[in-house]
Each structure stands twice: as structure tokens, then as C-alpha cells.
Design a protein around this motif. Structure first.
Motif, short mmCIF file in Angstrom:
data_model
loop_
_atom_site.label_atom_id
_atom_site.label_comp_id
_atom_site.label_asym_id
_atom_site.label_seq_id
_atom_site.Cartn_x
_atom_site.Cartn_y
_atom_site.Cartn_z
N LEU A 21 0.82 -1.21 0.00
CA LEU A 21 0.00 0.00 0.00
C LEU A 21 0.85 1.26 0.00
O LEU A 21 0.57 2.21 -0.73
CB LEU A 21 -0.95 0.00 1.20
CG LEU A 21 -2.08 -1.02 1.13
CD1 LEU A 21 -2.83 -1.06 2.45
CD2 LEU A 21 -3.02 -0.68 -0.02
N TRP A 22 1.91 1.26 0.82
CA TRP A 22 2.81 2.42 0.83
C TRP A 22 3.49 2.60 -0.52
O TRP A 22 3.66 3.71 -1.01
CB TRP A 22 3.86 2.29 1.93
CG TRP A 22 3.35 2.59 3.30
CD1 TRP A 22 3.38 1.76 4.39
CD2 TRP A 22 2.75 3.81 3.76
NE1 TRP A 22 2.83 2.38 5.47
CE2 TRP A 22 2.44 3.65 5.12
CE3 TRP A 22 2.44 5.01 3.15
CZ2 TRP A 22 1.83 4.65 5.87
CZ3 TRP A 22 1.84 6.01 3.90
CH2 TRP A 22 1.54 5.82 5.24
N GLN A 23 3.88 1.49 -1.12
CA GLN A 23 4.53 1.56 -2.42
C GLN A 23 3.57 2.10 -3.47
O GLN A 23 3.94 2.93 -4.31
CB GLN A 23 5.06 0.18 -2.81
CG GLN A 23 5.91 0.20 -4.06
CD GLN A 23 6.57 -1.14 -4.31
OE1 GLN A 23 6.63 -1.99 -3.44
NE2 GLN A 23 7.05 -1.34 -5.51
N GLU A 24 2.33 1.64 -3.45
CA GLU A 24 1.33 2.13 -4.39
C GLU A 24 1.08 3.63 -4.21
O GLU A 24 0.82 4.35 -5.17
CB GLU A 24 0.01 1.37 -4.21
CG GLU A 24 -1.09 1.78 -5.15
CD GLU A 24 -0.84 1.43 -6.60
OE1 GLU A 24 -1.44 2.08 -7.47
OE2 GLU A 24 -0.04 0.52 -6.88
N ALA A 25 1.20 4.11 -2.96
CA ALA A 25 1.03 5.53 -2.67
C ALA A 25 2.30 6.33 -2.97
O ALA A 25 2.37 7.51 -2.68
CB ALA A 25 0.62 5.71 -1.22
N ASN A 26 3.29 5.65 -3.51
CA ASN A 26 4.58 6.25 -3.87
C ASN A 26 5.37 6.74 -2.65
O ASN A 26 6.12 7.71 -2.74
CB ASN A 26 4.40 7.37 -4.90
CG ASN A 26 5.65 7.59 -5.72
OD1 ASN A 26 6.43 6.65 -5.91
ND2 ASN A 26 5.86 8.79 -6.20
N ASN A 27 5.17 6.08 -1.52
CA ASN A 27 5.95 6.37 -0.33
C ASN A 27 6.94 5.21 -0.15
O ASN A 27 6.73 4.30 0.64
CB ASN A 27 5.04 6.52 0.90
CG ASN A 27 5.79 7.02 2.11
OD1 ASN A 27 7.01 6.90 2.20
ND2 ASN A 27 5.05 7.57 3.06
N ILE A 51 1.96 -4.12 -9.24
CA ILE A 51 2.21 -2.69 -9.11
C ILE A 51 2.86 -2.22 -10.39
O ILE A 51 3.91 -2.71 -10.79
CB ILE A 51 3.11 -2.39 -7.88
CG1 ILE A 51 2.39 -2.86 -6.63
CG2 ILE A 51 3.44 -0.91 -7.82
CD1 ILE A 51 3.19 -2.72 -5.37
#
Length: 57
Positions: A21-27, A51
Motif C-alpha cells: 500500500l505504501w509503495q502504491e502511494a509512492n511512499n 504494481i
């Protein structure tokens, strides 16, 4: 997932899901923290997200 991680910090499924989820949010920094807590060789029983890389213009 955050609650599952708080209840059991060693639960790799929750950490993996949060990382995705963090990766999808670009964090990427937050994702990397979650991924770093997962043991080598881990394979999720629940998550198999695809992703997409960011679009390059």
C-alpha cells in the motif's frame, strides 16, 4: 493492516500488505521499512498485487 501489525509486529502478511500500500502511494521509504522487517523467502498467502511502474513522459 496497521492494527494487525500493532497487535503482532512479526506478522509478515500485515507488513507485506502495508508495504504494498505504501509503495502504491509512492511512499517508498515507508514501504522499505515494512519490507525490511519481513524474513527472506517470505511468500504471501493473501496478496499478489501487480504494481505498475510510474509512467515516464
Amino acid at each position: 493492516m496497521e492494527l494487525a501489525k500493532l497487535k503482532n509486529p512479526t506478522y509478515s502478511e500485515a507488513r507485506y500488505g502495508l508495504g504494498l500500500l505504501w509503495q502504491e502511494a509512492n511512499n517508498i521509504r515507508a514501504a522499505r521499512i515494512q519490507y525490511s522487517k519481513i524474513p527472506d523467502g517470505f511468500e504471501s498467502k493473501y496478496f499478489d498485487f501487480n504494481i505498475k511502474p510510474p509512467n515516464s513522459y
